[in-house]
Design a protein around this motif. Sequence first.
Motif, PDB file in Angstrom:
ATOM      1  N   HIS A 127       0.789  -1.222   0.000  1.00 29.57           N
ATOM      2  CA  HIS A 127       0.000   0.000   0.000  1.00 29.57           C
ATOM      3  C   HIS A 127       0.830   1.285   0.000  1.00 29.57           C
ATOM      4  CE1 HIS A 127      -3.479  -2.463   0.521  1.00 29.57           C
ATOM      5  NE2 HIS A 127      -2.999  -2.972   1.637  1.00 29.57           N
ATOM      6  N   PHE A 128       2.146   1.184  -0.093  1.00 29.72           N
ATOM      7  CA  PHE A 128       2.984   2.378  -0.053  1.00 29.72           C
ATOM      8  C   PHE A 128       2.788   3.208  -1.311  1.00 29.72           C
ATOM      9  CE2 PHE A 128       7.049   4.538  -0.944  1.00 29.72           C
ATOM     10  CZ  PHE A 128       7.048   5.400   0.134  1.00 29.72           C
ATOM     11  N   GLU A 129       2.450   4.476  -1.135  1.00 32.14           N
ATOM     12  CA  GLU A 129       2.275   5.381  -2.265  1.00 32.14           C
ATOM     13  C   GLU A 129       3.099   6.645  -2.089  1.00 32.14           C
ATOM     14  OE1 GLU A 129      -1.824   6.132  -3.038  1.00 32.14           O
ATOM     15  OE2 GLU A 129      -2.308   4.002  -3.165  1.00 32.14           O
ATOM     16  N   GLY A 130       4.057   6.618  -1.202  1.00 28.79           N
ATOM     17  CA  GLY A 130       4.885   7.796  -0.958  1.00 28.79           C
ATOM     18  C   GLY A 130       5.911   8.001  -2.050  1.00 28.79           C
ATOM     19  N   ARG A 131       6.631   9.102  -1.926  1.00 31.01           N
ATOM     20  CA  ARG A 131       7.610   9.414  -2.956  1.00 31.01           C
ATOM     21  C   ARG A 131       8.998   9.634  -2.382  1.00 31.01           C
ATOM     22  NH1 ARG A 131       3.600  12.829  -6.556  1.00 31.01           N
ATOM     23  NH2 ARG A 131       2.600  10.993  -7.405  1.00 31.01           N
ATOM     24  N   SER A 132       9.173   9.377  -1.113  1.00 35.32           N
ATOM     25  CA  SER A 132      10.496   9.613  -0.537  1.00 35.32           C
ATOM     26  C   SER A 132      11.089   8.305  -0.005  1.00 35.32           C
ATOM     27  CB  SER A 132      10.404  10.630   0.616  1.00 35.32           C
ATOM     28  OG  SER A 132       9.760  10.038   1.725  1.00 35.32           O
ATOM     29  N   PHE A 133      12.398   8.267  -0.008  1.00 36.18           N
ATOM     30  CA  PHE A 133      13.073   7.105   0.530  1.00 36.18           C
ATOM     31  C   PHE A 133      12.777   6.972   2.023  1.00 36.18           C
ATOM     32  CE2 PHE A 133      16.664   5.274   2.816  1.00 36.18           C
ATOM     33  CZ  PHE A 133      16.688   4.010   2.252  1.00 36.18           C
ATOM     34  N   ASN A 134      12.749   8.072   2.750  1.00 35.72           N
ATOM     35  CA  ASN A 134      12.485   8.013   4.189  1.00 35.72           C
ATOM     36  C   ASN A 134      11.122   7.402   4.490  1.00 35.72           C
ATOM     37  OD1 ASN A 134      14.939   9.055   4.919  1.00 35.72           O
ATOM     38  ND2 ASN A 134      14.210  11.166   5.111  1.00 35.72           N
ATOM     39  N   GLY A 135      10.094   7.789   3.711  1.00 44.05           N
ATOM     40  CA  GLY A 135       8.764   7.223   3.917  1.00 44.05           C
ATOM     41  C   GLY A 135       8.747   5.723   3.642  1.00 44.05           C
ATOM     42  N   TRP A 136       9.390   5.328   2.543  1.00 43.29           N
ATOM     43  CA  TRP A 136       9.460   3.900   2.207  1.00 43.29           C
ATOM     44  C   TRP A 136      10.231   3.150   3.288  1.00 43.29           C
ATOM     45  CZ3 TRP A 136      13.772   0.849   1.280  1.00 43.29           C
ATOM     46  CH2 TRP A 136      13.487  -0.433   0.825  1.00 43.29           C
ATOM     47  N   HIS A 137      11.334   3.713   3.738  1.00 45.32           N
ATOM     48  CA  HIS A 137      12.167   3.076   4.759  1.00 45.32           C
ATOM     49  C   HIS A 137      11.391   2.901   6.060  1.00 45.32           C
ATOM     50  CE1 HIS A 137      15.511   2.616   7.640  1.00 45.32           C
ATOM     51  NE2 HIS A 137      16.077   1.981   6.632  1.00 45.32           N
ATOM     52  N   HIS A 138      10.642   3.898   6.462  1.00 42.82           N
ATOM     53  CA  HIS A 138       9.831   3.793   7.684  1.00 42.82           C
ATOM     54  C   HIS A 138       8.789   2.686   7.551  1.00 42.82           C
ATOM     55  CE1 HIS A 138      10.816   8.232   8.816  1.00 42.82           C
ATOM     56  NE2 HIS A 138      11.774   7.402   9.173  1.00 42.82           N
ATOM     57  N   LEU A 139       8.103   2.630   6.399  1.00 47.79           N
ATOM     58  CA  LEU A 139       7.086   1.603   6.196  1.00 47.79           C
ATOM     59  C   LEU A 139       7.691   0.203   6.247  1.00 47.79           C
ATOM     60  CD1 LEU A 139       4.140   0.858   5.425  1.00 47.79           C
ATOM     61  CD2 LEU A 139       4.962   0.779   3.073  1.00 47.79           C
ATOM     62  N   VAL A 140       8.812  -0.001   5.553  1.00 45.01           N
ATOM     63  CA  VAL A 140       9.457  -1.320   5.533  1.00 45.01           C
ATOM     64  C   VAL A 140       9.928  -1.702   6.930  1.00 45.01           C
ATOM     65  CG1 VAL A 140      11.465  -2.589   4.674  1.00 45.01           C
ATOM     66  CG2 VAL A 140      10.102  -1.226   3.099  1.00 45.01           C
ATOM     67  N   THR A 141      10.482  -0.758   7.660  1.00 46.17           N
ATOM     68  CA  THR A 141      10.947  -1.037   9.020  1.00 46.17           C
ATOM     69  C   THR A 141       9.787  -1.443   9.920  1.00 46.17           C
ATOM     70  OG1 THR A 141      12.768   0.525   8.748  1.00 46.17           O
ATOM     71  CG2 THR A 141      12.184  -0.092  11.003  1.00 46.17           C
ATOM     72  N   LEU A 142       8.704  -0.679   9.894  1.00 44.50           N
ATOM     73  CA  LEU A 142       7.555  -0.997  10.737  1.00 44.50           C
ATOM     74  C   LEU A 142       6.893  -2.316  10.325  1.00 44.50           C
ATOM     75  CD1 LEU A 142       5.983   2.535  11.227  1.00 44.50           C
ATOM     76  CD2 LEU A 142       7.169   1.125  12.927  1.00 44.50           C
ATOM     77  N   ALA A 143       6.784  -2.567   9.024  1.00 45.62           N
ATOM     78  CA  ALA A 143       6.194  -3.833   8.561  1.00 45.62           C
ATOM     79  C   ALA A 143       7.064  -5.009   8.988  1.00 45.62           C
ATOM     80  CB  ALA A 143       6.016  -3.809   7.041  1.00 45.62           C
ATOM     81  N   SER A 144       8.378  -4.866   8.906  1.00 43.71           N
ATOM     82  CA  SER A 144       9.292  -5.944   9.323  1.00 43.71           C
ATOM     83  C   SER A 144       9.193  -6.206  10.819  1.00 43.71           C
ATOM     84  CB  SER A 144      10.737  -5.591   8.948  1.00 43.71           C
ATOM     85  OG  SER A 144      10.863  -5.457   7.561  1.00 43.71           O
ATOM     86  N   LEU A 145       9.124  -5.149  11.608  1.00 44.56           N
ATOM     87  CA  LEU A 145       8.990  -5.315  13.053  1.00 44.56           C
ATOM     88  C   LEU A 145       7.647  -5.949  13.412  1.00 44.56           C
ATOM     89  CD1 LEU A 145      10.537  -1.981  14.351  1.00 44.56           C
ATOM     90  CD2 LEU A 145      11.434  -4.289  14.701  1.00 44.56           C
ATOM     91  N   THR A 146       6.594  -5.535  12.726  1.00 45.32           N
ATOM     92  CA  THR A 146       5.277  -6.117  12.973  1.00 45.32           C
ATOM     93  C   THR A 146       5.276  -7.596  12.601  1.00 45.32           C
ATOM     94  OG1 THR A 146       4.292  -3.978  12.487  1.00 45.32           O
ATOM     95  CG2 THR A 146       2.817  -5.885  12.480  1.00 45.32           C
ATOM     96  N   HIS A 147       5.901  -7.922  11.485  1.00 37.43           N
ATOM     97  CA  HIS A 147       5.982  -9.325  11.057  1.00 37.43           C
ATOM     98  C   HIS A 147       6.762 -10.147  12.084  1.00 37.43           C
ATOM     99  CE1 HIS A 147       7.551 -12.764   8.730  1.00 37.43           C
ATOM    100  NE2 HIS A 147       6.307 -12.790   8.305  1.00 37.43           N
ATOM    101  N   ALA A 148       7.871  -9.610  12.583  1.00 40.96           N
ATOM    102  CA  ALA A 148       8.649 -10.323  13.606  1.00 40.96           C
ATOM    103  C   ALA A 148       7.813 -10.537  14.867  1.00 40.96           C
ATOM    104  CB  ALA A 148       9.923  -9.544  13.937  1.00 40.96           C
ATOM    105  N   PHE A 149       7.084  -9.504  15.286  1.00 41.38           N
ATOM    106  CA  PHE A 149       6.225  -9.613  16.466  1.00 41.38           C
ATOM    107  C   PHE A 149       5.166 -10.697  16.262  1.00 41.38           C
ATOM    108  CE2 PHE A 149       2.292  -8.375  18.625  1.00 41.38           C
ATOM    109  CZ  PHE A 149       2.721  -8.404  19.952  1.00 41.38           C
ATOM    110  N   CYS A 150       4.490 -10.681  15.099  1.00 45.27           N
ATOM    111  CA  CYS A 150       3.444 -11.685  14.813  1.00 45.27           C
ATOM    112  C   CYS A 150       4.034 -13.097  14.782  1.00 45.27           C
ATOM    113  CB  CYS A 150       2.764 -11.378  13.485  1.00 45.27           C
ATOM    114  SG  CYS A 150       1.757  -9.883  13.510  1.00 45.27           S
ATOM    115  N   THR A 151       5.205 -13.243  14.206  1.00 45.37           N
ATOM    116  CA  THR A 151       5.859 -14.556  14.137  1.00 45.37           C
ATOM    117  C   THR A 151       6.208 -15.055  15.539  1.00 45.37           C
ATOM    118  OG1 THR A 151       6.749 -14.068  11.952  1.00 45.37           O
ATOM    119  CG2 THR A 151       7.824 -15.831  13.194  1.00 45.37           C
ATOM    120  N   LEU A 152       6.755 -14.181  16.375  1.00 44.27           N
ATOM    121  CA  LEU A 152       7.105 -14.587  17.743  1.00 44.27           C
ATOM    122  C   LEU A 152       5.863 -14.960  18.542  1.00 44.27           C
ATOM    123  CD1 LEU A 152       9.931 -12.030  18.557  1.00 44.27           C
ATOM    124  CD2 LEU A 152      10.169 -14.487  18.160  1.00 44.27           C
ATOM    125  N   ARG A 153       4.781 -14.231  18.352  1.00 46.50           N
ATOM    126  CA  ARG A 153       3.520 -14.574  19.041  1.00 46.50           C
ATOM    127  C   ARG A 153       2.995 -15.936  18.583  1.00 46.50           C
ATOM    128  NH1 ARG A 153       0.872 -11.349  22.931  1.00 46.50           N
ATOM    129  NH2 ARG A 153      -0.928 -12.417  22.114  1.00 46.50           N
TER     130      ARG A 153
END
Length: 165
Positions: A127-153
């Motif tokens: 769903h990323f529709e941003g135009r900056s590297f920082n926005g993309w980087h934040h989304l990927v970081t948060l999605a990766s952390l959320t995925h790790a959290f869900c996997t650990l649960r």
Amino acid sequence: MAKYPEPACSVKALVVEAGRGAARLVSWRDGSRPGKGRPGHKRMDSRFVALRIRPAGREIREATAGVELAESWLLAEWSAGEPGPVQFWLSDLPENTPLTTLVRLAKLRWHIEHDYRELKQPLGLVHFEGRSFNGWHHLVTLASLTHAFCTLRRLAAAPKAAASV
């Protein structure tokens, strides 16, 4: 240019030469269909041939500046009902690597595709529709952390089922 003492042959020819008798039955995980496995699912298994080979060829020599490649594992899946091997993998794992480990690592693709699909849809990577590297980087970081959290649960909720994978 290097001269090889033997003519080139395909990986399929190498496995066929080893013969169907070289294939060993290995199961690598529980499937998604009901069966008699540990958590009530059918165990995934097939027959595999593992050979030590040294990859060779003009393109490889040119790409490596003439340096010979080290010996590698050639892993081939040769199902019982098939006339010949159907899938092949090359691995640079050590010579003493057990067949079960080679198969388990080769078959990790299913887990990778499952995780990627989970990251894209439920966790929002698609769903990323941003135009900056920082926005993309934040989304990927948060999605990766959320995925790790869900996997650990998920692993904490069913540790025995996770240990069999």
